[in-house]
Design a protein around this motif. Sequence first.
Motif, PDB file in Angstrom:
ATOM      1  N   GLU A  32       0.833  -1.210   0.000  1.00  0.00           N
ATOM      2  CA  GLU A  32       0.000   0.000   0.000  1.00  0.00           C
ATOM      3  C   GLU A  32       0.863   1.254   0.000  1.00  0.00           C
ATOM      4  O   GLU A  32       0.593   2.221  -0.717  1.00  0.00           O
ATOM      5  N   ALA A  33       1.933   1.251   0.809  1.00  0.00           N
ATOM      6  CA  ALA A  33       2.811   2.417   0.889  1.00  0.00           C
ATOM      7  C   ALA A  33       3.506   2.680  -0.434  1.00  0.00           C
ATOM      8  O   ALA A  33       3.618   3.830  -0.888  1.00  0.00           O
ATOM      9  N   VAL A  34       3.984   1.626  -1.095  1.00  0.00           N
ATOM     10  CA  VAL A  34       4.664   1.789  -2.372  1.00  0.00           C
ATOM     11  C   VAL A  34       3.697   2.287  -3.433  1.00  0.00           C
ATOM     12  O   VAL A  34       4.032   3.158  -4.243  1.00  0.00           O
ATOM     13  N   SER A  35       2.502   1.763  -3.433  1.00  0.00           N
ATOM     14  CA  SER A  35       1.493   2.213  -4.400  1.00  0.00           C
ATOM     15  C   SER A  35       1.244   3.710  -4.273  1.00  0.00           C
ATOM     16  O   SER A  35       1.055   4.409  -5.271  1.00  0.00           O
ATOM     17  N   ALA A  36       1.283   4.227  -3.048  1.00  0.00           N
ATOM     18  CA  ALA A  36       1.025   5.653  -2.820  1.00  0.00           C
ATOM     19  C   ALA A  36       2.126   6.544  -3.379  1.00  0.00           C
ATOM     20  O   ALA A  36       1.901   7.734  -3.624  1.00  0.00           O
ATOM     21  N   THR A  37       3.337   5.990  -3.594  1.00  0.00           N
ATOM     22  CA  THR A  37       4.435   6.814  -4.126  1.00  0.00           C
ATOM     23  C   THR A  37       4.268   7.104  -5.616  1.00  0.00           C
ATOM     24  O   THR A  37       4.844   8.054  -6.127  1.00  0.00           O
ATOM     25  N   GLY A  38       3.537   6.256  -6.325  1.00  0.00           N
ATOM     26  CA  GLY A  38       3.395   6.422  -7.769  1.00  0.00           C
ATOM     27  C   GLY A  38       4.593   5.932  -8.560  1.00  0.00           C
ATOM     28  O   GLY A  38       4.611   6.031  -9.787  1.00  0.00           O
ATOM     29  N   SER A  39       5.591   5.391  -7.884  1.00  0.00           N
ATOM     30  CA  SER A  39       6.791   4.910  -8.572  1.00  0.00           C
ATOM     31  C   SER A  39       6.544   3.529  -9.156  1.00  0.00           C
ATOM     32  O   SER A  39       5.999   2.652  -8.482  1.00  0.00           O
ATOM     33  N   PRO A  40       6.943   3.301 -10.417  1.00  0.00           N
ATOM     34  CA  PRO A  40       6.856   1.945 -10.945  1.00  0.00           C
ATOM     35  C   PRO A  40       7.907   1.066 -10.272  1.00  0.00           C
ATOM     36  O   PRO A  40       9.077   1.437 -10.188  1.00  0.00           O
ATOM     37  N   VAL A  41       7.494  -0.083  -9.760  1.00  0.00           N
ATOM     38  CA  VAL A  41       8.420  -1.015  -9.128  1.00  0.00           C
ATOM     39  C   VAL A  41       8.071  -2.422  -9.606  1.00  0.00           C
ATOM     40  O   VAL A  41       6.965  -2.676 -10.068  1.00  0.00           O
ATOM     41  N   LEU A  42       9.037  -3.308  -9.469  1.00  0.00           N
ATOM     42  CA  LEU A  42       8.789  -4.727  -9.691  1.00  0.00           C
ATOM     43  C   LEU A  42       8.926  -5.423  -8.349  1.00  0.00           C
ATOM     44  O   LEU A  42       9.969  -5.326  -7.705  1.00  0.00           O
ATOM     45  N   TRP A  43       7.866  -6.097  -7.923  1.00  0.00           N
ATOM     46  CA  TRP A  43       7.908  -6.872  -6.689  1.00  0.00           C
ATOM     47  C   TRP A  43       8.351  -8.294  -7.010  1.00  0.00           C
ATOM     48  O   TRP A  43       7.762  -8.952  -7.869  1.00  0.00           O
ATOM     49  N   ILE A  44       9.373  -8.789  -6.320  1.00  0.00           N
ATOM     50  CA  ILE A  44       9.710 -10.199  -6.428  1.00  0.00           C
ATOM     51  C   ILE A  44       9.901 -10.770  -5.022  1.00  0.00           C
ATOM     52  O   ILE A  44      10.188 -10.042  -4.072  1.00  0.00           O
ATOM     53  N   CYS A  45       9.728 -12.071  -4.909  1.00  0.00           N
ATOM     54  CA  CYS A  45       9.744 -12.732  -3.603  1.00  0.00           C
ATOM     55  C   CYS A  45      11.030 -13.527  -3.413  1.00  0.00           C
ATOM     56  O   CYS A  45      11.390 -14.350  -4.251  1.00  0.00           O
ATOM     57  N   ASP A  46      11.707 -13.258  -2.307  1.00  0.00           N
ATOM     58  CA  ASP A  46      12.835 -14.075  -1.857  1.00  0.00           C
ATOM     59  C   ASP A  46      12.307 -14.941  -0.711  1.00  0.00           C
ATOM     60  O   ASP A  46      12.178 -14.462   0.415  1.00  0.00           O
ATOM     61  N   PRO A  47      11.971 -16.203  -0.970  1.00  0.00           N
ATOM     62  CA  PRO A  47      11.414 -17.052   0.082  1.00  0.00           C
ATOM     63  C   PRO A  47      12.473 -17.812   0.879  1.00  0.00           C
ATOM     64  O   PRO A  47      12.141 -18.725   1.635  1.00  0.00           O
ATOM     65  N   MET A  48      13.730 -17.430   0.692  1.00  0.00           N
ATOM     66  CA  MET A  48      14.832 -18.168   1.311  1.00  0.00           C
ATOM     67  C   MET A  48      15.223 -17.577   2.670  1.00  0.00           C
ATOM     68  O   MET A  48      15.230 -18.267   3.690  1.00  0.00           O
ATOM     69  N   HIS A  49      15.544 -16.273   2.677  1.00  0.00           N
ATOM     70  CA  HIS A  49      16.221 -15.694   3.829  1.00  0.00           C
ATOM     71  C   HIS A  49      15.347 -15.555   5.072  1.00  0.00           C
ATOM     72  O   HIS A  49      15.853 -15.546   6.192  1.00  0.00           O
ATOM     73  N   GLY A  50      14.035 -15.452   4.882  1.00  0.00           N
ATOM     74  CA  GLY A  50      13.162 -15.356   6.047  1.00  0.00           C
ATOM     75  C   GLY A  50      12.798 -16.695   6.644  1.00  0.00           C
ATOM     76  O   GLY A  50      12.104 -16.749   7.662  1.00  0.00           O
ATOM     77  N   ASN A  51      13.264 -17.777   6.041  1.00  0.00           N
ATOM     78  CA  ASN A  51      12.885 -19.118   6.490  1.00  0.00           C
ATOM     79  C   ASN A  51      14.080 -19.959   6.923  1.00  0.00           C
ATOM     80  O   ASN A  51      14.020 -21.192   6.894  1.00  0.00           O
TER      81      ASN A  51
END
Length: 456
Positions: free
Chosen positions: A344-363
Amino acid sequence: MSEKLKTITPAKGWRPDSWQQKEASQQASYPDELAFRKALQRLSAMPPLVTSWEILSLKNQIAEAQAGKRFVLQGGDCAELFDECEPTIIANRLKVLLQMSLVLLHGMERPVVRIGRFAGQYAKPRSADMETRDGATLPSYRGDLVNAPEFTEAARTPDPDRMLRGHASSAMTMNFVRALVDGGFADLHHPEYWNLGWLEHSPLEKEFERIADSIGHSVRFMETVTGMKPGSLRRVDFFTSHEALHLHYEQALTRRVPRQWGWFNLSTHFPWIGMRTADLDGAHVEMFRGIRNPMGIKIGPGMSASWLKNLIRTLNPDNEAGRLVLIHRMGASQVADKLPPLIEAVSATGSPVLWICDPMHGNTEKTESGYKTRRFANIVSEVEQAFDIHATCGSRLGGVHLELTGENVTECIGGARDLDEQDLGRAYKTTVDPRLNYEQALELSMRIVGKHRSLS
């Protein structure tokens, strides 16, 4: 909007060495200052490892991924070793990424951007500067770019000549990858050539063979119908990445290039900033602020909405497409709570971003026997939850970031062969973090496709 149509403002007050006016964390301390300066001088005169046009090509592909037209697969070793700069290991790393991308391409029906965590992933952040064992205290191992993992004073003393060896090993790795790709190693007419020897013993063998056959037939049919010249699909784009941690090394390879404005970090196509070095006032953010490369930011559960918004404003003030990739790494137990407010916070900036998931380091967890490991079930869970969360928030998960290897290791628990804690000692080879083996990596790509299709 492309860079040609949009005015991009060069970073104000920035120089390749302006980061030195900021606090720099996770940096090695070299006891021989003269040797350190000589090594940097030699490094600054060496050829770059990548080109500006490759970097800009990747940026364009990331912009397309931001628009949902591509999917990003980023993967490779947690930390490369100089001793593993050899053809079989490099070829197997490339093969497993090609195999995964083939599954994703077939199942998601969109081009895949392939980014290797190699040809430069030689520096690692550490939780403490020093390590104590049996009453002896020595500098922590910070990756082969800095020192060696053996617990001796000679091995752990930072050696500046390792930066030169890191450059050479990165160059040899990239040269071999380019030669393989340009020589038809990644020929889409014959994806069966990418197979690793393990496939004939894998529970996934039949499914991968079916996908490979389907891709091969589709390519040949398309050439017949369209009249495309044979060989036009013989190669794929392949890009490098690493955590740009060692700032003196990165500065030495940050250059201007003819017929382009601004500065490029020519040590890699795609550098990223880790959570430990993402301080807004810190040296790493300052270094990244002025380069034209696309860049990643690792986002853990400790990242606040205001912190992330300020990072985006600092690193992408002109809302440039293709510049920012946000790599979230929350852990399967925290992603549902921590990720939505950040989206939600990133959407409010109006900046184009690519979201990708790193499922390794948090597990990552440690077994009673002392092995660091990750459970395949938790890795899959975090990726699948991420797809759902982004869809619910009106966002899009556009890629994955994985630590994996093409070797037959036993470092992560679970997967098709249901590895358990007793299996870890059989082939546990990592010097830092546990990696998916080739079979687990391929299985994960199939699970990603299944989840994608369930949401389509």
